[in-house]
Write an enzyme that holds these catalytic residues in place. Structure first.
Site, PDB file in Angstrom:
ATOM      1  N   GLU A  88       0.103 -20.618  -0.691  1.00 30.76           N
ATOM      2  CA  GLU A  88       1.189 -21.402  -1.275  1.00 30.76           C
ATOM      3  C   GLU A  88       0.791 -22.868  -1.455  1.00 30.76           C
ATOM      4  O   GLU A  88      -0.080 -23.379  -0.755  1.00 30.76           O
ATOM      5  CB  GLU A  88       2.443 -21.295  -0.391  1.00 30.76           C
ATOM      6  CG  GLU A  88       2.958 -19.867  -0.343  1.00 30.76           C
ATOM      7  CD  GLU A  88       4.243 -19.705   0.448  1.00 30.76           C
ATOM      8  OE1 GLU A  88       5.011 -18.816   0.115  1.00 30.76           O
ATOM      9  OE2 GLU A  88       4.466 -20.453   1.416  1.00 30.76           O
ATOM     10  N   CYS A 101       0.964 -30.712  -1.676  1.00 28.06           N
ATOM     11  CA  CYS A 101       0.539 -30.194  -0.374  1.00 28.06           C
ATOM     12  C   CYS A 101      -0.243 -28.905  -0.622  1.00 28.06           C
ATOM     13  O   CYS A 101       0.301 -27.938  -1.153  1.00 28.06           O
ATOM     14  CB  CYS A 101       1.772 -29.939   0.493  1.00 28.06           C
ATOM     15  SG  CYS A 101       1.404 -29.192   2.100  1.00 28.06           S
ATOM     16  N   CYS A 108      -4.167 -18.433   8.795  1.00 26.91           N
ATOM     17  CA  CYS A 108      -4.718 -19.427   9.721  1.00 26.91           C
ATOM     18  C   CYS A 108      -4.992 -18.748  11.047  1.00 26.91           C
ATOM     19  O   CYS A 108      -4.236 -17.866  11.468  1.00 26.91           O
ATOM     20  CB  CYS A 108      -3.712 -20.573   9.917  1.00 26.91           C
ATOM     21  SG  CYS A 108      -4.360 -21.921  10.940  1.00 26.91           S
ATOM     22  N   CYS A 112      -0.658 -21.487  16.219  1.00 29.85           N
ATOM     23  CA  CYS A 112       0.362 -22.368  16.804  1.00 29.85           C
ATOM     24  C   CYS A 112       1.678 -21.581  16.836  1.00 29.85           C
ATOM     25  O   CYS A 112       2.049 -20.941  15.851  1.00 29.85           O
ATOM     26  CB  CYS A 112       0.516 -23.650  15.995  1.00 29.85           C
ATOM     27  SG  CYS A 112      -1.017 -24.612  15.970  1.00 29.85           S
ATOM     28  N   CYS A 115       4.564 -22.037  14.106  1.00 30.60           N
ATOM     29  CA  CYS A 115       4.169 -22.119  12.693  1.00 30.60           C
ATOM     30  C   CYS A 115       4.105 -20.716  12.076  1.00 30.60           C
ATOM     31  O   CYS A 115       3.456 -19.823  12.616  1.00 30.60           O
ATOM     32  CB  CYS A 115       2.810 -22.802  12.594  1.00 30.60           C
ATOM     33  SG  CYS A 115       2.116 -22.806  10.930  1.00 30.60           S
ATOM     34  N   GLU A 156      -6.282 -24.350   8.458  1.00 27.82           N
ATOM     35  CA  GLU A 156      -6.800 -25.484   9.223  1.00 27.82           C
ATOM     36  C   GLU A 156      -7.975 -26.086   8.434  1.00 27.82           C
ATOM     37  O   GLU A 156      -9.062 -25.484   8.383  1.00 27.82           O
ATOM     38  CB  GLU A 156      -7.232 -25.005  10.617  1.00 27.82           C
ATOM     39  CG  GLU A 156      -8.077 -25.978  11.409  1.00 27.82           C
ATOM     40  CD  GLU A 156      -7.485 -27.387  11.524  1.00 27.82           C
ATOM     41  OE1 GLU A 156      -6.268 -27.534  11.735  1.00 27.82           O
ATOM     42  OE2 GLU A 156      -8.261 -28.346  11.390  1.00 27.82           O
ATOM     43  N   ASN A 284      11.071 -26.856  11.642  1.00 29.66           N
ATOM     44  CA  ASN A 284      11.644 -25.927  10.675  1.00 29.66           C
ATOM     45  C   ASN A 284      11.660 -24.540  11.290  1.00 29.66           C
ATOM     46  O   ASN A 284      10.709 -24.141  11.950  1.00 29.66           O
ATOM     47  CB  ASN A 284      10.814 -25.936   9.392  1.00 29.66           C
ATOM     48  CG  ASN A 284      10.855 -27.296   8.728  1.00 29.66           C
ATOM     49  OD1 ASN A 284      11.927 -27.793   8.389  1.00 29.66           O
ATOM     50  ND2 ASN A 284       9.706 -27.923   8.575  1.00 29.66           N
ATOM     51  N   CYS A 327       7.216 -27.761   6.178  1.00 27.82           N
ATOM     52  CA  CYS A 327       6.078 -27.673   7.084  1.00 27.82           C
ATOM     53  C   CYS A 327       6.194 -26.448   7.969  1.00 27.82           C
ATOM     54  O   CYS A 327       7.213 -26.219   8.605  1.00 27.82           O
ATOM     55  CB  CYS A 327       6.020 -28.888   8.003  1.00 27.82           C
ATOM     56  SG  CYS A 327       5.620 -30.390   7.148  1.00 27.82           S
TER      57      CYS A 327
END
Ligand code: SAH
Length: 334
Positions: A88, A101, A108, A112, A115, A156, A284, A327
């Site tokens: 995205e 962005c 990834c 985390c 996320c 990352e 978020n 985010c």
């Protein structure tokens, strides 16, 4: 690996144009990078050549969907890559400028906990062309000048250093965006931070800190077990000393987890000596993490505590939260 449109450097384009007059290389290069055109739209080229290039220089991104939010100020694309992987990109308009962005990996591996991309796992690295093309495609759709690119989408960046750095160079040299307007965001891969310090373009660096003690950071950002805070802060200190560049810390505000008064004090103690700027991101929501974001009141109080300790702090506005474009929400489940 399949080479897509923006994987070719000037020499690659020149090889494709063997037998054509030498000035064609520059016409194609400018058409792709300055005018953001498809080969078929580069009208300075003869028709047959345009058609041939349209076939050879295949796009790396196929648009699967596009969602517009915030009254038209935010656009999120879901792209499919040549092998079916999905990523995205988000375009954000401000009154006088626009920011893109970009993703640097499909998925990834950093895991985390809060996320969405981290929850879904790693697919593969992006190539330079797939990163550059995200900026070009967003710029074509932008209603304002694209002045900033942030490497804060899926992935990352410092775990895909070579491709990311080649993309940074191209975005700077050929797309014409200034180095200080390019921001790499990292989970805190110390060897990558050290490599970045040795590069010659003064891009901005953001470190996703989120916790200022190892026990908590181990839980939120698992890579902390490999590069604990003392080592990360060493890397940051050397980075600032060596480059004189601006450093910022990202801090997602998580209710009852990292938004306590003592968290602000610990964070201030890390940020102040480095003169790091702190960006507070209201958390978020993501499907795999049950904890909620701090209240607006709590975020303001946290900011106030940091400022009182001499740390410049901004609260990031949450763009695209209603369409899962904010985010940590990029994930590509169309
Ligand atoms: N891997 C890089 C860049 C991608 S994430 C990094 O970690 O910095 C960009 C930023 O969004 C990071 O600061 C990340 O921690 C933050 N983020 C991730 N999930 C989030 C969420 N659910 N709410 C708010 N911020 C989040």
């Amino acid at each position: 690996m399949t080479r897509t449109r923006y994987d070719h450097d000037r020499a690659g384009i020149a090889a494709l144009l063997a037998g054509e007059p030498g000035y064609r290389v520059e016409q194609v290069w400018e058409g792709l990078h300055r005018q953001d055109r498809d080969p078929a739209e580069i009208t300075t080229l003869p028709t047959a050549l345009r058609a041939r290039l349209e076939d050879t220089l295949v796009p790396g991104l196929r648009e699967v969907s596009r969602v517009v939010a915030d009254g038209g100020a935010t656009t999120k694309w879901l792209w499919e890559l040549h092998d079916g992987a999905r990523i995205e990109t988000v375009l954000m308009h401000y009154p006088d400028r626009a920011t893109v962005c970009v993703s640097t990996q499909a998925g990834c591996a950093m895991a985390c906990s809060f996320c969405a991309t981290g929850q879904a796992g790693f697919d593969r690295q992006l190539g330079v062309g797939e990163i550059v093309e995200q900026v070009v495609r967003a710029r074509r759709a932008a209603a304002r000048r694209v002045s900033n690119v942030v490497f804060m989408g899926m992935g990352e960046p410092l775990a895909n250093f070579d491709a990311v750095w080649a993309a940074v160079r191209r975005i700077h040299d050929d797309l014409g965006i200034g180095a200080r307007h390019l921001t790499l965001s990292t989970v805190g891969l110390v060897p990558g931070i050290r490599r970045l310090a040795a590069e010659d373009l003064p891009v901005s660096l953001a470190v996703s800190l989120h916790a200022a003690d190892d026990a908590l950071r181990d839980r939120l950002v698992p890579v902390n077990r490999r590069y604990p805070l003392a080592e990360l802060m060493d890397g940051c200190r050397d980075y600032v000393a060596r480059t004189g560049r601006r450093l910022s810390f990202e801090w997602a505000m998580i209710s009852g987890v990292n938004d306590r008064f003592e968290d602000a004090e610990r964070l201030a103690a890390l940020a102040r000596p480095l003169r790091a700027h702190v960006n507070l991101i209201p958390l978020n929501p993501t499907p795999g993490y049950a904890v909620i974001g701090s209240s607006a009141k709590r975020v303001r109080a946290f900011r106030h505590a940091l400022v009182r300790h001499g740390v410049t702090t901004t609260i990031r506005d949450t763009r695209g939260a209603d369409v899962a474009a904010a985010c940590g929400q990029l994930r590509g489940n169309a």
